[in-house]
Write a protein that holds these residues in place. Structure first.
Motif, PDB file in Angstrom:
ATOM      1  N   ARG A   1       0.850  -1.198   0.000  1.00 46.26           N
ATOM      2  CA  ARG A   1       0.000   0.000   0.000  1.00 46.26           C
ATOM      3  C   ARG A   1       0.882   1.242   0.000  1.00 46.26           C
ATOM      4  O   ARG A   1       0.907   2.021   0.943  1.00 46.26           O
ATOM      5  CB  ARG A   1      -0.944   0.015   1.206  1.00 46.26           C
ATOM      6  CG  ARG A   1      -2.184  -0.813   1.026  1.00 46.26           C
ATOM      7  CD  ARG A   1      -3.249  -0.438   2.038  1.00 46.26           C
ATOM      8  NE  ARG A   1      -2.800  -0.686   3.409  1.00 46.26           N
ATOM      9  CZ  ARG A   1      -3.472  -0.270   4.480  1.00 46.26           C
ATOM     10  NH1 ARG A   1      -4.594   0.420   4.347  1.00 46.26           N
ATOM     11  NH2 ARG A   1      -3.017  -0.554   5.692  1.00 46.26           N
TER      12      ARG A   1
ATOM     13  N   THR B   1       1.869   4.787  -1.811  1.00 47.75           N
ATOM     14  CA  THR B   1       1.393   5.880  -2.663  1.00 47.75           C
ATOM     15  C   THR B   1       2.567   6.779  -2.992  1.00 47.75           C
ATOM     16  O   THR B   1       3.281   7.233  -2.097  1.00 47.75           O
ATOM     17  CB  THR B   1       0.310   6.711  -1.944  1.00 47.75           C
ATOM     18  OG1 THR B   1      -0.816   5.886  -1.665  1.00 47.75           O
ATOM     19  CG2 THR B   1      -0.122   7.900  -2.791  1.00 47.75           C
TER      20      THR B   1
ATOM     21  N   GLN C   1       0.916   1.522  -5.373  1.00 50.18           N
ATOM     22  CA  GLN C   1      -0.470   1.125  -5.660  1.00 50.18           C
ATOM     23  C   GLN C   1      -1.411   2.315  -5.853  1.00 50.18           C
ATOM     24  O   GLN C   1      -2.563   2.151  -6.233  1.00 50.18           O
ATOM     25  CB  GLN C   1      -0.997   0.243  -4.519  1.00 50.18           C
ATOM     26  CG  GLN C   1      -0.383  -1.138  -4.489  1.00 50.18           C
ATOM     27  CD  GLN C   1       1.080  -1.144  -4.072  1.00 50.18           C
ATOM     28  OE1 GLN C   1       1.466  -0.447  -3.121  1.00 50.18           O
ATOM     29  NE2 GLN C   1       1.906  -1.914  -4.771  1.00 50.18           N
ATOM     30  N   ARG C   2      -0.941   3.540  -5.577  1.00 47.19           N
ATOM     31  CA  ARG C   2      -1.708   4.752  -5.796  1.00 47.19           C
ATOM     32  C   ARG C   2      -0.736   5.862  -6.215  1.00 47.19           C
ATOM     33  O   ARG C   2       0.467   5.758  -5.992  1.00 47.19           O
ATOM     34  CB  ARG C   2      -2.445   5.235  -4.550  1.00 47.19           C
ATOM     35  CG  ARG C   2      -2.658   4.155  -3.491  1.00 47.19           C
ATOM     36  CD  ARG C   2      -4.089   3.869  -3.245  1.00 47.19           C
ATOM     37  NE  ARG C   2      -4.278   3.042  -2.069  1.00 47.19           N
ATOM     38  CZ  ARG C   2      -4.496   1.736  -2.101  1.00 47.19           C
ATOM     39  NH1 ARG C   2      -4.504   1.097  -3.250  1.00 47.19           N
ATOM     40  NH2 ARG C   2      -4.702   1.046  -0.996  1.00 47.19           N
TER      41      ARG C   2
ATOM     42  N   ASN D   1       0.884   1.693 -15.574  1.00 48.41           N
ATOM     43  CA  ASN D   1       0.632   0.994 -14.322  1.00 48.41           C
ATOM     44  C   ASN D   1      -0.720   1.501 -13.826  1.00 48.41           C
ATOM     45  O   ASN D   1      -0.820   2.619 -13.307  1.00 48.41           O
ATOM     46  CB  ASN D   1       1.745   1.291 -13.307  1.00 48.41           C
ATOM     47  CG  ASN D   1       3.098   0.832 -13.797  1.00 48.41           C
ATOM     48  OD1 ASN D   1       3.257  -0.311 -14.213  1.00 48.41           O
ATOM     49  ND2 ASN D   1       4.093   1.716 -13.774  1.00 48.41           N
TER      50      ASN D   1
ATOM     51  N   VAL E   1      -3.200   2.372 -11.742  1.00 48.76           N
ATOM     52  CA  VAL E   1      -3.467   2.579 -10.320  1.00 48.76           C
ATOM     53  C   VAL E   1      -4.393   3.787 -10.177  1.00 48.76           C
ATOM     54  O   VAL E   1      -4.463   4.628 -11.067  1.00 48.76           O
ATOM     55  CB  VAL E   1      -2.157   2.821  -9.539  1.00 48.76           C
ATOM     56  CG1 VAL E   1      -1.232   1.610  -9.641  1.00 48.76           C
ATOM     57  CG2 VAL E   1      -1.452   4.086 -10.032  1.00 48.76           C
TER      58      VAL E   1
ATOM     59  N   GLN F   1      -8.868   1.867 -13.034  1.00 42.92           N
ATOM     60  CA  GLN F   1      -8.888   2.456 -11.700  1.00 42.92           C
ATOM     61  C   GLN F   1      -9.420   3.888 -11.756  1.00 42.92           C
ATOM     62  O   GLN F   1      -9.172   4.628 -12.709  1.00 42.92           O
ATOM     63  CB  GLN F   1      -7.479   2.449 -11.105  1.00 42.92           C
ATOM     64  CG  GLN F   1      -6.870   1.065 -10.979  1.00 42.92           C
ATOM     65  CD  GLN F   1      -7.631   0.180 -10.019  1.00 42.92           C
ATOM     66  OE1 GLN F   1      -8.177   0.664  -9.017  1.00 42.92           O
ATOM     67  NE2 GLN F   1      -7.684  -1.109 -10.302  1.00 42.92           N
TER      68      GLN F   1
ATOM     69  N   GLY G   1      -7.287   4.180  -1.893  1.00 45.87           N
ATOM     70  CA  GLY G   1      -7.456   4.551  -3.288  1.00 45.87           C
ATOM     71  C   GLY G   1      -8.678   5.413  -3.521  1.00 45.87           C
ATOM     72  O   GLY G   1      -9.017   5.732  -4.661  1.00 45.87           O
TER      73      GLY G   1
END
Length: 507
Positions: A199, A201, A226-227, A309, A311, A397, A463
């Motif tokens: 997790r 960012t 992931q963000r 990617n 995200v 996303q 997210g």
């Protein structure tokens, strides 16, 4: 570009540890053990190496593995900033600068992690600036990491010889490779500090936000975050085909070869022998290029074919960007009727349409100046809107898009760069660090800072920036109503209207 001049770091002690602080127990990381500082509320580790010093024969090479050490390394003071010439960073500087800093709450596990990438036009900045103190964000239940990366000619030089010697047959994006190396370090080590490596960012402003855009598009960064949060900066997603020339590898290599020759160097080995002070005084315009490694193609093509990617992204811009950016981008403050159309073309990178010139007229000097400043703001916003639109159309996303219109309380002394809703004005609110700038902040300012810190940390956690105690932030769907305005009700009413982005083109 620059961050607020009134908020620059005045030395290595600018984020000094609180009184009564104690050493942390040793933590095992790549290279050995480290000990930081624990004040009973937050634990910090400053100056943690994430790569080998890029000096001597490693100058301009991709970042190499951390050099191991014996015993427990004290990581209680910031490392030097990377070499640069900007006036607003007075920290000690060195080519040996690939270090990161960590803020973590007490006794927690599996927390979301925010990795901050500083701005500064790729020629200035450091992760140790006081505005980036992660203490207040840790109160929201996240771990904060700030990083350094090579700047200027040391971070963005491409030459045919450098590309030939590289195992990846690429050069020119060393500074971005440093960011990737830092993310690899976080992936491998952050669990030891209570962080969740799944997790992460990435977050940045200006050149840091452009870096975020590049990392979202780069196959080398896949799985490392992931963000993604980007504030006021994305000039690597081309809005027009003419912009691809700025990212062309052959052009960059030719410019690098000319730079080498101008220094009187026979080859790159000669250039590596030259004094850093000599090199840094030479003119070099750092930029990210499509090098075939970090970036394989232009980023618009990447998004249109869903090769990024994928995200969640949270991005936006400020209502007064042009006040600060127009003089920097255009290299002049002489915004007059006589040179208006030429400056518009320089700003856009191509000839403007009649409709756009009609929307941003320059019949008088006063009108021309106002139009150039507004067009700079709106074109900056267009870049963020365009990127978010590509994600909304071609990604799975959800994207979130904001427009920061808040003008905080002005200080008693004249307020220049970054004031009003200028470039970087959102940073003290996002980090909830208003007290780093001694001005008479209002109760509303402080409430807004706490709210933005919550939105940003919520996004890092899930997210999605929303929670039950905050006004709803709709995911961006291309409509004006899905752009989240940040400011007071009165400011949103007065300044919340968006420009006609159709004048700039369509994604």
């Amino acid at each position: 570009m620059r961050v607020l001049n009134s908020l620059v770091c005045l030395g290595l002690a600018c984020l000094a540890a609180p009184a009564l602080a104690q050493p942390t127990p040793p933590v095992s990381v790549t290279g050995g053990q480290i000990s930081g500082t624990d004040n009973g509320e937050v634990r910090t580790w400053f100056g943690v190496p994430f790569a080998a010093p890029p000096v001597g024969s490693l100058r301009w090479r991709s970042p190499q593995a951390v050099v191991p050490w014996q015993g427990v390394k004290e990581t209680t003071a910031f490392s030097p900033a990377c070499r640069q010439t900007v006036a607003w960073i007075s920290n000690p500087q060195s080519e040996d600068c690939l270090y990161l800093n960590i803020w973590a709450p007490e006794d927690t596990e599996k927390l979301p992690v925010i990795v901050w990438i500083h701005g500064g036009g790729y020629f200035g900045g450091t992760g140790a600036q006081p505005l980036y103190d992660g203490t207040r964000l840790t109160e929201k239940g996240v771990i904060v990491v700030t990083i350094n990366y090579r700047l200027g000619v040391f971070g963005f030089l491409a030459t045919p010889e450098l590309s030939a010697e590289s195992p990846d047959h690429a050069s020119g994006n060393q500074g971005i490779e440093d960011q990737i190396a830092a993310l690899q370090w976080v992936k491998a080590n952050i669990a030891a500090f209570g962080g969740d490596p799944d997790r992460v960012t990435i977050m940045g402003e200006s050149a840091g936000a452009n870096s975020v855009a590049v990392l979202v598009a780069s196959p080398l960064a896949k799985g490392l975050f992931q963000r993604a949060i980007a504030e006021s900066g994305n000039y690597s997603v081309p809005l027009d085909a003419s912009e691809n020339t700025r990212a062309d590898r052959k052009t960059a290599e030719a410019e690098g070869a000319a730079f080498l020759k101008a220094q009187g160097a026979a080859d790159i080995a000669d250039l590596r022998q030259m004094d850093a002070d000599t090199l840094i005084r030479q003119t070099w315009a750092p930029r990210v290029i499509v090098d075939g490694d970090v970036l394989r193609e232009d980023m618009t093509t990447t998004y249109r074919h869903h090769r990024q990617n994928d995200v969640p992204i949270l991005v936006g811009w400020n209502a007064d960007e042009g006040k600060d950016l127009a003089p920097e981008i255009l290299g002049t403050g002489d915004f007059t009727a006589a040179n208006h159309e030429g400056l518009v073309e320089k700003l856009l990178g191509h000839a403007p349409s009649e409709a756009l010139l009609a929307a941003y007229p320059g019949t008088t000097d006063a009108q021309a100046r106002a139009s150039i400043i507004q067009l700079t703001t709106d074109s900056w916003g267009w870049r963020m809107w365009y990127w978010t639109s590509l994600q909304a159309q071609n990604g799975k996303q959800k994207p979130y898009l904001y427009y920061f219109v808040h003008s905080p309380t002005e200080p008693a002394t004249p307020c220049g760069y970054g004031c009003q809703a200028g470039h970087g004005a959102e940073i003290p609110f996002v980090f909830n660090q208003l007290d780093q700038d001694p001005r008479p902040w209002s109760t509303g300012d402080r409430q807004l800072a706490d709210r933005l810190a919550s939105y940003w940390t919520n996004f890092a956690r899930t997210g999605n920036p929303n929670s039950t105690d905050l006004p709803d932030w709709q995911a961006f769907d291309g409509s004006d109503t899905s752009v989240f305005r940040i400011g007071t009700d009165d400011e949103i009413k007065r300044r919340g209207a968006l420009p006609d982005f159709r004048l700039f083109g369509t994604p």
